[in-house]
Motif scaffolding. Structure first.
Motif, mmCIF file in Angstrom:
data_model
loop_
_atom_site.group_PDB
_atom_site.id
_atom_site.type_symbol
_atom_site.label_atom_id
_atom_site.label_comp_id
_atom_site.label_asym_id
_atom_site.label_seq_id
_atom_site.Cartn_x
_atom_site.Cartn_y
_atom_site.Cartn_z
ATOM 1 N N TYR A 292 0.817 -1.139 -0.061
ATOM 2 C CA TYR A 292 0.024 0.065 -0.079
ATOM 3 C C TYR A 292 0.783 1.141 0.130
ATOM 4 O O TYR A 292 0.699 2.070 -1.000
ATOM 5 C CB TYR A 292 -0.930 -0.008 1.234
ATOM 6 N N ILE A 293 1.877 1.243 0.916
ATOM 7 C CA ILE A 293 2.834 2.325 1.004
ATOM 8 C C ILE A 293 3.502 2.629 -0.472
ATOM 9 O O ILE A 293 3.682 3.779 -0.905
ATOM 10 C CB ILE A 293 3.836 2.148 2.058
ATOM 11 N N LYS A 294 3.884 1.566 -1.084
ATOM 12 C CA LYS A 294 4.717 1.719 -2.405
ATOM 13 C C LYS A 294 3.792 2.226 -3.404
ATOM 14 O O LYS A 294 4.142 3.217 -4.212
ATOM 15 C CB LYS A 294 5.079 0.179 -2.745
ATOM 16 N N ASN A 295 2.445 1.794 -3.385
ATOM 17 C CA ASN A 295 1.582 2.309 -4.409
ATOM 18 C C ASN A 295 1.282 3.691 -4.052
ATOM 19 O O ASN A 295 1.096 4.623 -5.317
ATOM 20 C CB ASN A 295 0.412 1.395 -4.433
ATOM 21 N N SER A 296 1.251 4.022 -2.827
ATOM 22 C CA SER A 296 0.844 5.280 -2.489
ATOM 23 C C SER A 296 1.798 6.199 -2.825
ATOM 24 O O SER A 296 1.578 7.475 -3.463
ATOM 25 C CB SER A 296 0.416 5.528 -0.968
ATOM 26 N N ALA A 297 2.952 5.942 -2.696
ATOM 27 C CA ALA A 297 4.034 6.709 -3.120
ATOM 28 C C ALA A 297 4.491 7.052 -4.486
ATOM 29 O O ALA A 297 4.609 8.002 -5.089
ATOM 30 C CB ALA A 297 5.567 6.024 -2.473
ATOM 31 N N ALA A 298 4.222 5.672 -5.157
ATOM 32 C CA ALA A 298 3.971 5.931 -6.786
ATOM 33 C C ALA A 298 3.078 6.892 -7.146
ATOM 34 O O ALA A 298 2.954 7.661 -8.263
ATOM 35 C CB ALA A 298 3.901 4.528 -7.494
ATOM 36 N N MET A 299 1.811 6.823 -6.456
ATOM 37 C CA MET A 299 0.772 7.683 -6.979
ATOM 38 C C MET A 299 0.643 9.210 -6.611
ATOM 39 O O MET A 299 0.553 9.959 -7.531
ATOM 40 C CB MET A 299 -0.501 7.142 -6.098
ATOM 41 N N GLY B 85 -8.151 9.159 -4.777
ATOM 42 C CA GLY B 85 -7.454 8.891 -3.585
ATOM 43 C C GLY B 85 -6.977 10.317 -3.015
ATOM 44 O O GLY B 85 -6.838 11.191 -3.473
ATOM 45 N N HIS B 86 -6.341 9.930 -1.584
ATOM 46 C CA HIS B 86 -6.067 11.289 -1.121
ATOM 47 C C HIS B 86 -4.778 11.768 -1.690
ATOM 48 O O HIS B 86 -4.455 12.775 -1.201
ATOM 49 C CB HIS B 86 -5.919 10.658 0.475
ATOM 50 N N GLU B 87 -4.196 10.960 -2.325
ATOM 51 C CA GLU B 87 -2.608 11.542 -2.876
ATOM 52 C C GLU B 87 -3.039 12.391 -3.853
ATOM 53 O O GLU B 87 -2.181 13.674 -3.712
ATOM 54 C CB GLU B 87 -1.827 10.364 -3.539
ATOM 55 N N ALA B 88 -4.018 12.598 -4.665
ATOM 56 C CA ALA B 88 -4.301 13.601 -5.525
ATOM 57 C C ALA B 88 -4.494 14.650 -4.726
ATOM 58 O O ALA B 88 -4.398 16.017 -5.285
ATOM 59 C CB ALA B 88 -5.493 12.869 -6.529
#
Length: 594
Positions: free
Chosen positions: A382-389, A438-441
């Motif tokens: 999850y952390i890896k995908n969140s960082a990539a996102m 998602g929250h990253e955006a």
């Protein structure tokens, strides 16, 4: 050599014999040595395993009967002299499927071979009793004192095994009366026990005490010349006495009909668990200081080994699929992430429950540890995908900013107020077309508003292209939007957390209930008292799960409602401020125009 089937009534089983273990005289005690290749054959068995072991006199067709269990005359090596042929224990290298079980045929060295060392005979027989689900004891058709002594020795050897709480670990006992030529009684079991009692009443009592299920089958003489019996593997069925063939067929058919799987307490053993159990028993038997084979100790070690093995293999499968997802390229949408995770989680959990064995409390403990580990690994992905996102949205936002806003911040092409607002609106619209939910955006956009927006406004203010009122208005609006997006982000996070919590808890509850149901079905056939206790435990566990799920869901719901209320109050305050500020700003603009 071409196959030599026994008869159509017994399925022909292809394969070859494989040495499972041997005995080495290292000192006065000696040691049992296991063959690693044979263990690998056993470990590959995924279904419940059933083990049929043939023991008895080395001169009474023991290995030949093991071959008939395989539906053939040839197979295990047959002796043609007074010396026994089988040394140690051989297994058939192609375990076959029968009524939901994978069957392993075992041919054991004759236990009355005069060349055999006494400690080896005892150890061999103890091991056969421990690992078999059906033990076939091959003796003379006319029960004599020698046979009685062997049977009585069997009961004495059983007393050197420390059993679990019950005697379910002991195999079904089948006695073969070879070369039987007497009139058949109405009930061979009763006749056998009666004859046994006349010679040694204690032996008969011990047999009925230890072996709850046993049968007796008479096998007449083959009906061929003595010279031909030296090569029984090449004999064809039509050369044999039809009554001999009929009795063999009846015995083999009934043995398979009543064949149980090998149990560990109330759980059936797979190949991995059985191989580990075998190794644990051998370790105990090889220990010269150990006078007792402890089945509970071997069970406990096997249960923990099976759980550890299941834990490792299922985590490896989970990691492999999740790594494939990562290798295809992060970021991916959170919906896709959850679909992939849930699919692989469901698959590995199903595999995990198929492999673990033990009591309800043990299974619950293994399950919790496995779920906790999966949750930790999932969080890493999850952390890896969140960082990539986050990186993807940052790069996208910078690119759009350079296209939509940056040109108007150059001194020779500077925006006025309206142009700047239009550029910002275009930037946000374009950004909205490329974002992944998602929250990253939201975080990236908020970062732009806190930094790039502010820097751009300050730059324009420096060049007096924005009036003070407009600047304050825009800053206030940006601050309000920032707080709004922060609330939206928190709301989204709470929704996702509530959704994941509910989904995970429902999945765990459903999987646990399904496992409990399956365990209850197996245990119901074994021990009614154990089932009642298990039901009580399961009801307590389920109640705790429900209470925990309800508590967590209620808490998340309250948090969500509180945030919703905060947003409502915030926007109400914003509207009131806007109602006061807008007329003032319009008045200032009007005076400036005059």
């Amino acid at each position: 050599m071409s196959p030599n089937p026994f008869s159509k009534a017994i399925p022909f089983r292809p394969g070859n014999p494989r040495h499972l273990l041997n005995f080495m005289s290292l000192d006065e005690y000696g040691a049992i040595l296991l063959d690693e290749q044979a263990l690998r054959i056993l470990r590959k068995i995924e279904e419940p395993i059933a083990v049929i072991t043939v023991v008895g006199s080395y001169r009474r067709g023991k290995s030949y009967f093991a071959n008939t269990l395989l539906g053939r005359h040839d197979g295990f090596k047959l002796g043609s002299s007074m010396d026994g042929c089988t040394k140690g224990i051989d297994i058939w290298d192609t375990p076959f499927y029968h009524e939901g079980k994978r069957v392993v045929i075992v041919d054991c060295e004759g236990i009355d071979d005069p060349k055999q060392e006494f400690p080896w005979a005892n150890k061999l027989f103890i091991l056969c009793l421990a690992i078999s689900s059906t033990l076939i004891y091959n003796i003379n058709g006319i029960i004599g004192r020698d046979d009685i002594e062997k049977l009585f020795l069997m009961t004495k050897i059983v007393s050197r095994i420390q059993p679990p709480n019950d005697y379910q670990f002991l195999p079904n006992l089948v006695v073969l009366l070879r070369d039987f030529q007497l009139d058949e009684p109405p009930d061979f079991v009763e006749e056998f026990l009666e004859r046994l009692s006349k010679v040694d009443d204690d032996a008969a009592k011990e047999i009925t005490k230890f072996f709850k299920k046993f049968d007796v089958y008479p096998i007449p003489i083959p009906g061929i010349r003595q010279e031909a019996m030296k090569d029984m593997s090449s004999i064809e069925t039509d050369q044999l006495d039809p009554m001999f063939v009929k009795k063999i067929e009846e015995a083999v058919t009934n043995i398979y009909k009543d064949l149980p799987p090998k149990y560990l307490n109330a759980s059936t053993m797979s190949g991995v668990a059985f191989a580990e159990f075998l190794e644990r028993c051998v370790v105990q038997i090889n220990d010269p200081t150990n006078n007792m084979l402890s089945i509970p100790s071997a069970y406990e070690a096997t249960i923990n080994y099976a759980a550890q093995k299941a834990h490792e293999t299922c985590l490896e499968n989970y990691n492999e699929i999740m790594n494939q997802m990562e290798n295809k390229g992060f970021p991916i949408s959170w919906d896709e992430f959850e679909i992939i995770h849930n699919d692989v989680f469901e698959s590995v959990v199903k595999s995990f429950f198929k492999q673990i064995i033990g009591s309800a409390d043990q299974i619950q403990s293994f399950q919790k540890k496995f779920y906790d580990t999966i949750a930790t690994i999932r969080e890493q992905f999850y952390i890896k995908n969140s960082a990539a996102m986050s990186k993807y949205h940052e790069e996208s936002a910078h690119k759009i900013w350079e296209e939509c806003v940056a040109p108007g911040l150059e001194i020779e092409n500077l925006f006025d107020a309206d142009q700047f607002e239009e550029a910002i609106e275009l930037f946000e619209q374009t950004y909205g077309t490329v974002v992944m939910p998602g929250h990253e955006a939201v975080q990236v956009l908020n970062a732009f508003k806190a930094n790039q927006y502010k820097d751009a406004i300050e730059l324009l203010k420096t060049y007096v292209n924005l009036r003070e009122e407009r600047v304050n208005e825009m800053l206030a609006r940006q601050e309000a939007e920032k707080k709004y997006y922060e609330l939206l982000q928190e709301e989204e996070r709470l929704k996702v957390e509530i959704k994941n919590t509910k989904a995970d808890n429902e999945k765990i509850q459903n999987q646990f209930e399904e496992k409990v149901k399956n365990m209850e079905e197996n245990i119901r056939n074994q021990n009614r008292q154990f089932i009642d206790q298990l039901k009580s435990d399961n009801e307590r566990i389920l109640k705790e799960f429900k209470e925990e799920i309800k508590s967590k869901s209620d808490r998340r719901q309250r948090e969500y409602e509180e945030n919703t209320q905060k947003q409502s109050e915030f926007w109400q305050m914003t509207k009131e401020l806007a109602g006061i500020a807008v007329p003032i700003i319009i008045g200032h603009v009007f005076r400036l125009m005059l």
